[in-house]
Scaffold this active site. Structure first.
Site, PDB file in Angstrom:
ATOM      1  N   ASP A   1      30.644  96.677  34.320  1.00 16.16           N
ATOM      2  CA  ASP A   1      31.971  96.248  34.801  1.00 16.16           C
ATOM      3  C   ASP A   1      32.171  96.695  36.250  1.00 16.16           C
ATOM      4  OD1 ASP A   1      33.517  94.671  33.157  1.00 16.16           O
ATOM      5  OD2 ASP A   1      34.222  96.339  31.920  1.00 16.16           O
TER       6      ASP A   1
ATOM      7  N   GLN B   1      36.562  97.510  26.718  1.00 15.19           N
ATOM      8  CA  GLN B   1      37.622  96.551  27.031  1.00 15.19           C
ATOM      9  C   GLN B   1      38.932  97.280  27.325  1.00 15.19           C
ATOM     10  OE1 GLN B   1      37.213  93.120  27.326  1.00 15.19           O
ATOM     11  NE2 GLN B   1      39.336  93.100  28.025  1.00 15.19           N
TER      12      GLN B   1
ATOM     13  N   LYS C   1      33.116  87.126  25.932  1.00 17.93           N
ATOM     14  CA  LYS C   1      31.975  87.829  26.539  1.00 17.93           C
ATOM     15  C   LYS C   1      30.778  87.839  25.585  1.00 17.93           C
ATOM     16  CE  LYS C   1      35.078  90.598  29.373  1.00 17.93           C
ATOM     17  NZ  LYS C   1      35.815  91.862  29.545  1.00 17.93           N
TER      18      LYS C   1
END
Ligand code: NAP
Length: 293
Positions: A119, A96, A52
């Site tokens: 997200d 994460q 990412k």
């Protein structure tokens, strides 16, 4: 059979984003900025987060990686989230997952400012998605929609069967495919581990989205001729065929089904790269402050 090439499509999207970043830079003097929090040093999480960060660099975003030790307290993690929420220079924030078991993942997800939740996991953004309001869509389902759109796969009126009901893939995917939208307008069946006679259901699918995490679970006897298959699964298995001794497998037995389907995503190179492209897309939207104004 047509391969839905996620690698190529994600590169196209990254190029489009790079051009938009240049134009934001010159018109507003601003660079989109994604911040990521990584707790502990789990190998898979490290790989995902590094990919990412690398993708951010590729499109010209600024990125900050906050590393916290495995034994960080929930309170310390929440305070880190709060700091980033209040930092005006940061547009998007991801934490994460998975987190260590002593930390409540939902509490952390809810602590992220929905405006920075790129997200798309915050309950208020999930609610906006369900109501078909503008919001950050969860990256993996958004990547699947984008692939269907860019390859002109007809979805309206089709029967879409989803295998798996996780919060990050299966459940949002079923909502998105049922929405009055394009892609969308499907009749959706959401299946899970308690579903009976799964094969009878999957055999009626025009579009089959598979996200259960079991390597090569779907075989040719489970599908009908002409189905479009989206394989979300990624399982790392030992292999004598590769130099590294490992191989990534999807949830679908590609070799077995390939002659029978109309479209299919490969693993690797299908849904995976699209997920990262959509995270970048969401961060770009966050920097433009298009939602929640
Ligand atoms: P997850 O949280 O592990 O959930 C798995 C789902 O599959 C559950 O809903 C489970 O049902 C269902 N299931 C398990 N066995 C089943 C069976 N025999 N028949 C029908 N349903 C069954 O999964 P996830 O996080 O969505 O991940 C799924 C896979 O996608 C994994 O391989 C993961 O690595 C991969 N993934 C890939 C990406 C990407 O970017 N490509 C992104 C996310 C995930 P219950 O709810 O009843 O337990």
């Amino acid at each position: 059979m047509i391969i839905l090439d996620g690698k190529k499509t994600s590169n196209d999207i990254k190029e489009e984003i790079t051009n938009q970043v240049k134009s934001i830079n010159s018109s507003l003097g601003k660079t989109p900025h994604l911040s990521a929090i990584l707790v502990g040093n789990d190998g898979a999480s490290e790989t995902y987060i590094n990919a990412k960060v690398k993708a951010c660099e590729k499109v010209g975003f600024a990125s900050t990686l906050v590393r916290l030790p495995d034994n960080v307290s929930e309170e310390e993690l929440l305070s880190e989230v709060d700091k980033i929420n209040n930092n005006q220079d940061i547009d998007g924030l991801i934490v994460q997952l998975p987190l260590p078991s002593h930390i409540d993942e939902m509490k952390v997800t809810e602590a992220i400012d929905p405006k920075k939740d790129v997200d798309g996991f915050h309950p208020s953004n999930i609610g906006r998605m369900a109501l078909n309001l503008a919001t950050y869509l969860p990256a993996t389902p958004a990547g699947i929609l984008e692939l269907l759109k860019r390859y002109n796969v007809e979805t309206s009126g089709k029967h879409c069967v989803v295998i798996g009901r996780s919060h990050i893939v299966g459940s949002p995917m079923s909502v998105l495919m049922a929405r009055n939208s394009d892609p969308g307008n499907c009749t959706v069946t959401l299946t899970h581990s308690r579903t009976q006679n799964l094969k009878d259901i999957t055999r009626t699918a025009d579009i089959l989205i598979v996200a259960l995490g079991k390597a090569e679970f779907v075989t040719s006897d489970m599908i009908k001729e002409g189905v479009c298959i989206i394989d979300v699964g990624i399982t790392r298995v030992k292999s004598e065929k590769t130099k590294s001794g490992w191989q990534l497998l999807g949830d679908v037995n590609f070799e077995d089904v390939k002659e029978k389907c109309s479209y299919i995503t490969p693993v690797p190179g299908g849904v995976g790269p699209m997920t990262i492209a959509m995270l970048l897309q969401n961060t770009l939207l966050a920097s433009k402050k298009e939602f929640f104004s």
